[in-house]
Design an enzyme around this catalytic site. Sequence first.
Site, short mmCIF file in Angstrom:
data_model
loop_
_atom_site.label_atom_id
_atom_site.label_comp_id
_atom_site.label_asym_id
_atom_site.label_seq_id
_atom_site.Cartn_x
_atom_site.Cartn_y
_atom_site.Cartn_z
N ARG A 84 -73.74 49.93 46.59
CA ARG A 84 -73.63 50.37 47.98
C ARG A 84 -74.57 51.54 48.21
O ARG A 84 -74.52 52.53 47.47
CB ARG A 84 -72.19 50.78 48.30
CG ARG A 84 -72.05 51.20 49.76
CD ARG A 84 -70.62 51.44 50.13
NE ARG A 84 -70.52 51.92 51.50
CZ ARG A 84 -69.40 51.93 52.19
NH1 ARG A 84 -68.29 51.49 51.65
NH2 ARG A 84 -69.38 52.39 53.42
N ARG A 94 -70.92 45.25 53.00
CA ARG A 94 -71.06 46.11 51.83
C ARG A 94 -70.58 45.41 50.56
O ARG A 94 -69.63 44.64 50.60
CB ARG A 94 -70.34 47.42 52.01
CG ARG A 94 -68.93 47.29 52.56
CD ARG A 94 -68.58 48.54 53.35
NE ARG A 94 -67.33 48.50 54.06
CZ ARG A 94 -67.18 48.12 55.33
NH1 ARG A 94 -68.20 47.67 56.01
NH2 ARG A 94 -66.02 48.18 55.92
N ASP A 97 -66.34 48.86 49.14
CA ASP A 97 -65.79 49.92 49.98
C ASP A 97 -64.52 50.41 49.31
O ASP A 97 -63.59 49.62 49.08
CB ASP A 97 -65.49 49.37 51.38
CG ASP A 97 -65.10 50.45 52.37
OD1 ASP A 97 -65.53 51.60 52.19
OD2 ASP A 97 -64.35 50.14 53.31
N ASP A 99 -61.62 53.30 49.69
CA ASP A 99 -61.06 54.31 50.59
C ASP A 99 -59.85 54.96 49.95
O ASP A 99 -58.90 54.27 49.54
CB ASP A 99 -60.65 53.69 51.92
CG ASP A 99 -61.82 53.30 52.79
OD1 ASP A 99 -62.81 54.05 52.80
OD2 ASP A 99 -61.75 52.25 53.44
#
Length: 166
Positions: A84, A94, A97, A99
């Site tokens: 990424r 992407r 990811d 989070d």
Amino acid sequence: MRAGVAFGSNLGDRLVNLRAARTRLESLPKIQPPFLASAVYETEPVDCAADAGKFLNAFLEVGYFGEPPELLGHLREIEVSLGRPPRHARNAARTLDLDLLYFGDVVLETATLTLPHPRMNERRFVLEPLAEIRPQLILPGREKSVADLLAALPVGSPLVRMVQQW
């Protein structure tokens, strides 16, 4: 401290991306078991370009003996190491990811990190995998459990459970 991390990928070999990220996260020095992992779900993209491919999403809860910004930095390093770009358009397709969605009872708002994540209670692709492993969890500043937040979401595109073990 128990930390919750959402995983997503919609480019390349999505399952390989999630597995590689999980392996790297679990091998960080301050990460401690037990690890609670949801199944992997295939989901429609949310707030992405019209031609964006479907995502694979999963959730992992780990023990972390450090500070939230430090863990977020590790998550960003893992994303970059797995393809990424460090600077990317918001909601763009992407390879990975990651989070950080909660960190125990910590409530935090900085320029780079808000805990708990401010939009997680609106996102089925986050709540459904999280409800699988922690349905009764009540996040700081919330009155409802994860299961209740999930039940309150409007009916939308269903998530398709892909694999249990990843």
